[in-house]
Design a protein around this motif. Sequence first.
Motif, mmCIF file in Angstrom:
data_model
loop_
_atom_site.group_PDB
_atom_site.id
_atom_site.type_symbol
_atom_site.label_atom_id
_atom_site.label_comp_id
_atom_site.label_asym_id
_atom_site.label_seq_id
_atom_site.Cartn_x
_atom_site.Cartn_y
_atom_site.Cartn_z
ATOM 1 N N VAL A 83 0.838 -1.198 0.000
ATOM 2 C CA VAL A 83 0.000 0.000 0.000
ATOM 3 C C VAL A 83 0.874 1.249 0.000
ATOM 4 O O VAL A 83 0.653 2.183 -0.773
ATOM 5 N N ASN A 87 1.057 4.004 -3.142
ATOM 6 C CA ASN A 87 0.720 5.407 -2.883
ATOM 7 C C ASN A 87 1.915 6.333 -3.070
ATOM 8 O O ASN A 87 1.760 7.471 -3.508
ATOM 9 N N SER A 94 -4.987 7.003 -4.585
ATOM 10 C CA SER A 94 -4.811 6.668 -3.171
ATOM 11 C C SER A 94 -5.431 5.303 -2.960
ATOM 12 O O SER A 94 -6.607 5.097 -3.222
ATOM 13 N N THR A 96 -5.969 1.794 -0.451
ATOM 14 C CA THR A 96 -6.055 1.379 0.948
ATOM 15 C C THR A 96 -5.802 -0.130 1.039
ATOM 16 O O THR A 96 -5.836 -0.840 0.028
#
Length: 104
Positions: A83, A87, A94, A96
């Motif tokens: 992650v 990012n 973005s 998650t």
Amino acid sequence: MLLLQEYVNDPCGTLSIPYWKSKELVVPENMKIIHDRDFSVGMLRGYKDEPYFRLSHNLKNIGQVFLTDVEPVSGSSNINEFVWLINASYSDISITIGILRNPL
């Protein structure tokens, strides 16, 4: 100034970035971008060398990819690192942990 045709003829050998980015890039005075085939140690005089590598592909012999063979990221102890990497690599998205575990 780099001509578009030069880039089209040898994209990986001409630039380390996409052509369109080169139109806006201002290389800092303390930085020198040199292709490996043009490098000599004398070019580093006055510069502090920070070696790095870049992957390249000759775009020949590209094997077929079957998406059914790709394993989704799940239960991995490194999912937080994935992650973070995604990012950090893309400023316009973005992601998650939840999206990465269940992309659909």
